[in-house]
Design an enzyme around this catalytic site. Structure first.
Site, PDB file in Angstrom:
ATOM      1  N   HIS A  22       0.838  -1.197   0.000  1.00 52.86           N
ATOM      2  CA  HIS A  22       0.000   0.000   0.000  1.00 52.86           C
ATOM      3  C   HIS A  22       0.873   1.246   0.000  1.00 52.86           C
ATOM      4  CE1 HIS A  22      -2.478   3.050   2.319  1.00 52.86           C
ATOM      5  NE2 HIS A  22      -3.091   2.915   1.156  1.00 52.86           N
ATOM      6  N   ASP A  64      -4.844   3.705  -4.533  1.00 48.40           N
ATOM      7  CA  ASP A  64      -4.908   4.127  -3.134  1.00 48.40           C
ATOM      8  C   ASP A  64      -6.183   4.931  -2.878  1.00 48.40           C
ATOM      9  OD1 ASP A  64      -4.506   5.105  -0.556  1.00 48.40           O
ATOM     10  OD2 ASP A  64      -2.353   5.394  -0.885  1.00 48.40           O
ATOM     11  N   TYR A 113      10.311  13.347 -12.698  1.00 44.27           N
ATOM     12  CA  TYR A 113      11.506  12.497 -12.774  1.00 44.27           C
ATOM     13  C   TYR A 113      11.976  12.095 -11.379  1.00 44.27           C
ATOM     14  CZ  TYR A 113      12.131  13.742 -17.744  1.00 44.27           C
ATOM     15  OH  TYR A 113      11.978  13.918 -19.094  1.00 44.27           O
TER      16      TYR A 113
END
Length: 142
Positions: A22, A64, A113
């Protein structure tokens, strides 16, 4: 072969999805993304485009449910006039699979990035749409 698992998910990708916990994140990277130089774990999905992979992954992995934006997109660089129709496709897929209408956090290119470097893994694809990269945050199986 197993029943019920999308055929384009390789054994390595399935293993990776099972290992994630998770809050872990994966990046589905387009063909221009510097995946190899940014990944701690790299899975190659050459020959596949991101919408098909997104659809397959979300059949198995929940997003989530405890954050407002469980998916992130790379913002278009200021001054770049490229269109991003693939974002609408992603929104439709996530809406159908996760029931979310506005799941995207928009992340500046270099911040994206940096976040990708911290991701559990990067999935390198053959996607040619520009700004098609997407980060997914894994949720809990309820």
């Amino acid at each position: 072969m197993l029943i019920g698992i999308p055929k384009l998910l390789s054994p390595d990708l399935l293993k990776l999805l099972m290992e994630m916990g998770h809050g872990d994140e994966i990046v589905l990277a387009d063909s221009n993304f510097p995946a190899a130089s940014h990944a701690e774990r790299l899975i190659r999905c050459d020959g596949h485009e991101i919408p098909a992979l997104l659809e397959a992954i979300l059949q198995l992995m929940p997003l989530d449910q405890y954050v407002d934006k469980p998916a992130a997109l790379m913002q278009v660089v200021p001054g770049d006039t490229v269109a991003t129709p693939v974002w609408e496709v992603y929104g439709r897929i996530i809406g159908e699979r996760a029931g979310l209408e506005a799941p995207f956090d928009m992340v500046e290119r270099f911040d994206f990035y940096d976040r990708a470097r911290k991701a559990y893994a990067i999935i390198a694809t053959s996607e040619t749409e520009r700004y098609a990269n997407i980060i997914l945050k894994k949720g809990c199986v309820l």
